[in-house]
Design an enzyme around this catalytic site. Structure first.
Site, PDB file in Angstrom:
ATOM      1  N   GLU A   1       0.611  -1.038  -0.033  1.00  0.00           N
ATOM      2  CA  GLU A   1       0.046   0.273   0.169  1.00  0.00           C
ATOM      3  C   GLU A   1       1.016   1.266  -0.104  1.00  0.00           C
ATOM      4  O   GLU A   1       1.857   1.316   0.743  1.00  0.00           O
ATOM      5  CB  GLU A   1      -0.896   0.129   1.307  1.00  0.00           C
ATOM      6  CG  GLU A   1      -1.728   1.199   1.240  1.00  0.00           C
ATOM      7  CD  GLU A   1      -2.645   1.525   2.482  1.00  0.00           C
ATOM      8  OE1 GLU A   1      -2.123   0.823   3.494  1.00  0.00           O
ATOM      9  OE2 GLU A   1      -3.634   2.315   2.183  1.00  0.00           O
TER      10      GLU A   1
ATOM     11  N   ARG B   1       6.001 -12.810   9.240  1.00  0.00           N
ATOM     12  CA  ARG B   1       6.567 -11.647   8.836  1.00  0.00           C
ATOM     13  C   ARG B   1       8.166 -11.738   9.773  1.00  0.00           C
ATOM     14  O   ARG B   1       8.270 -12.109  10.659  1.00  0.00           O
ATOM     15  CB  ARG B   1       5.808 -10.282   9.303  1.00  0.00           C
ATOM     16  CG  ARG B   1       5.817 -10.589  10.901  1.00  0.00           C
ATOM     17  CD  ARG B   1       4.971  -9.206  11.532  1.00  0.00           C
ATOM     18  NE  ARG B   1       5.492  -7.921  10.996  1.00  0.00           N
ATOM     19  CZ  ARG B   1       5.040  -6.928  11.214  1.00  0.00           C
ATOM     20  NH1 ARG B   1       3.657  -6.697  11.277  1.00  0.00           N
ATOM     21  NH2 ARG B   1       5.446  -5.840  10.764  1.00  0.00           N
TER      22      ARG B   1
ATOM     23  N   LYS C   1       4.891   0.337  11.091  1.00  0.00           N
ATOM     24  CA  LYS C   1       5.047   1.648   9.950  1.00  0.00           C
ATOM     25  C   LYS C   1       4.705   2.609  11.223  1.00  0.00           C
ATOM     26  O   LYS C   1       5.105   3.893  11.169  1.00  0.00           O
ATOM     27  CB  LYS C   1       3.837   1.508   9.309  1.00  0.00           C
ATOM     28  CG  LYS C   1       4.380   1.065   7.731  1.00  0.00           C
ATOM     29  CD  LYS C   1       3.383   1.133   6.732  1.00  0.00           C
ATOM     30  CE  LYS C   1       3.566   0.514   5.406  1.00  0.00           C
ATOM     31  NZ  LYS C   1       2.557   0.456   4.502  1.00  0.00           N
TER      32      LYS C   1
END
Length: 566
Positions: free
Chosen positions: A42, A269, A279
């Site tokens: 994104e 992850r 983030k």
RNA sequence: UGUCCUGUGGUGUAAUUGGCAACACGUCUGACUCUGGAUCAGAAGAGUCCAGGUUCGACCCCUGGCAGGACAACCA
């Protein structure tokens, strides 16, 4: 069907679970023996080392099995996304060494098709326009243990849904007043199946579609269908999407998609110790001024790591070594450092630089005399040849290379002891001169002219020091980086406190160094090994007369380790 | 106290699908070295979350626990 080439190259290498799935699919001829993956960021922030793992995985799998990998921007939320991020992401993926050729796609490319697919579901009675407010929907959804309640708008006639949805698109209703929902199961133990929202009304200018749309699709609706539209075979994402998979499949089922169905697979992850990866936290560090931007060399962002001096090859090697599996993991920073050292050791030219200089005078060396010594550029790569290093009476050496009262096994300089000056002569320390407060201001030595490098002297000494000639050296700024956090896992260590509490106040030390002249005209991005100290690269802040070096990583230092352990 | 996922040396990943656990990083020795780097040689370190079961044999299959994680944005 094509046989995977790499399987033949490295027959002994164990396969990770995704490779096993792929090989099985290939063997069974699923999707016509075709492998097609995608990296779907994104564009709402900068990529970090965790994304690098995903990029290497997706592109790597495609390469290994003769498939393709698309770069697809998941741009369904214009309020958070921008072109700036799109461009940064493209640069990062390219820098890592991957090529998506002409397959740069955007979820927004599919808005029209997605809209038509939504119409299809409405006509099948599988989706409806709901007029509950956001809070009402949230309340009505129940909790994982308590079933949700049916929306009062759930049984609206198809024609009415069609009409309303069309008018939603046309802008007939205010933001947030209506949503399109899939009609699935409000009692499902899986929250994602409780009539999930497919579209919301949101008047926001999109960085690609501008003001064309005022309804935007949600992730679950857009993602799987985008995969299908791009003919993706293996849609690889992280573990948190595991619970979304039933919905991913439900959409495909109800769209009556039989052929070329993409399948979603999840892996764990990447987590790295002594840093944070979310983030949100990264953004907090940037906005709070704890670091100097997204590309601060202490950041785990790809841009930060790049500026720090890491090479793309080292990141790829790292991704390879961390492996792929489904269990949560925390990778040791030491592995990342090992990977750069491995690459840089083979490829970085050597140079001598003194980071904390102390003057050294060779009393029996002629005044005003300069010798041009031959120094090998890279012992790991003899073909890179030699460079010239000037030598003279007054030099600088590392302050830590001299000790008046040395401990046992100290191989460096101390009164009466001998060491070699790399590429030059063996010297003997005569005395140290101090100022009023006891600081050493100069070390006096004598040299043995018969021990010049290359002359075949048989004299042996334990230590070899790096040095620079006072008159010829170039002054430079050095930025010495250390881990950003003192805690192995800043997220947990803080407990209920703030992760920023474990920030390492010494993560950046700026100093002045004296560098041998051959490095004087280095340009941004150039990488070196400063002999005996570490790997350094030229920072973009560097100017022709004002060099700035970033320390990528120090050299392994068993002496320092030994001292520290005491 | 719902659903799903995961539990193998300090860390990460394997174990050819049931044949007494391998590799990498890290750690520790030693050799070599004009980088206390690199390289080379070697060592220590797990008996696979626990308890049962199936089997000649279980990290792998079954049952039951325990532990950790994910999921209740009109975020992705």
């Amino acid at each position: 069907m094509k046989q995977p080439q790499s399987a033949n190259e490295k027959p002994t290498t164990a396969l990770n679970f995704l490779e096993q799935i792929i090989q099985k699919d290939l063997k069974e001829g699923r999707a016509g023996g075709r492998i097609h993956t995608r990296f779907p960021p994104e564009p709402n922030g900068y990529l970090h080392i965790g994304h690098a793992k995903s990029i290497c995985l997706n592109f790597g799998l495609a390469n290994k099995y003769n498939g393709k990998c698309n770069l697809r921007f998941d741009d369904t939320n214009p309020t958070k996304e921008s072109l700036e991020y799109v461009n940064a992401i493209r640069e990062d993926v390219r820098w890592l060494g991957f090529d998506w050729e002409d397959r740069e796609y955007y979820a927004s490319d599919y808005f029209e098709k997605l809209y038509e697919m939504a119409l299809f579901l409405i006509r099948k009675g599988k989706a409806f326009v709901c007029e509950m407010t956001g809070e009402e929907i949230a309340e009505g959804r129940g909790t994982p243990a308590i079933p949700g309640k049916l929306s009062p708008w759930r049984e609206r006639p198809v024609e009415e849904n069609l009409d309303l949805f069309e008018r939603m698109r046309k802008g007939a209703f205010p933001d947030g007043s209506k949503v399109l929902r899939a009609k699935i199961d409000m009692a499902s133990p899986n929250m994602h199946m409780r009539d999930p929202v497919m579209y919301r009304i949101m008047r926001a200018t999109h960085h690609r579609t501008d003001d064309k749309w005022c309804i935007y699709p949600m992730y679950d609706w857009a993602h799987g269908q985008s995969d299908y539209l791009e003919n993706i075979t293996h849609s690889i994402c992280t573990l948190e999407f595991e619970v979304h998979r039933p919905l991913y499949d439900w959409f495909l089922d109800n769209l009556e998609i039989k052929d070329n169905r993409p399948r979603q697979y999840e892996f764990a992850r990447l987590n790295l110790n002594y840093t944070v990866m979310s983030k949100r936290k990264l953004l907090e560090l940037v906005e709070g001024g704890y670091v100097n931007g997204w590309d601060d060399p202490r950041m785990p962002t790809i841009s930060g790591i790049r500026r720090r001096g890491y090479t793309p090859a080292s990141i790829r090697m790292f991704s390879d070594k961390v492996g792929v599996a489904k269990r949560e993991n925390v990778i040791d920073m030491a592995l990342l450092e090992h990977c750069v050292r491995e690459d840089l050791n083979k490829n970085a030219p050597r140079v001598m630089a003194v980071l904390d200089p102390v003057k050294l005078v060779i009393d029996n060396y002629p005044d005003d005399h300069t010798e041009e010594l031959q120094a090998i550029c890279n012992p790991e790569k003899p073909e890179d040849g030699h460079r010239i290093v000037p030598f003279s009476k007054t030099l600088y050496i590392e302050r830590s290379d001299f000790l008046e009262d040395p401990p046992k096994k100290f191989f460096r300089l101390s009164p009466g002891k001998e060491v070699r000056l790399k590429y030059a002569y063996i010297i003997r320390c005569e005395k140290a001169v101090k100022d009023a407060s006891g600081n050493i201001t100069a070390i006096h030595c004598t040299y043995d002219p018969d021990t010049k490098s290359g002359m075949g002297s048989t004299k042996k000494v334990k230590g070899t020091l790096h040095w620079v000639s006072a008159e010829h050296s170039v002054e430079a700024e050095v930025r010495l980086y250390d881990r950003l956090f003192n805690e192995p896992s800043p997220d947990n260590a803080a407990g209920d406190g703030d992760f920023k509490e474990s920030l390492n106040p010494l993560s950046l030390k700026i100093g002045k160094a004296l560098v041998e002249p051959s490095a004087g005209d280095a340009k941004a991005g150039d990488r070196f090994q400063f002999e005996r100290t570490g790997y350094f690269c030229i920072d973009p802040d560097s100017q022709p007369g004002k060099l700035v070096f970033n320390r990528t990583v120090s050299l392994r230092d068993s002496w320092a380790k030994q001292q520290k352990d005491k």
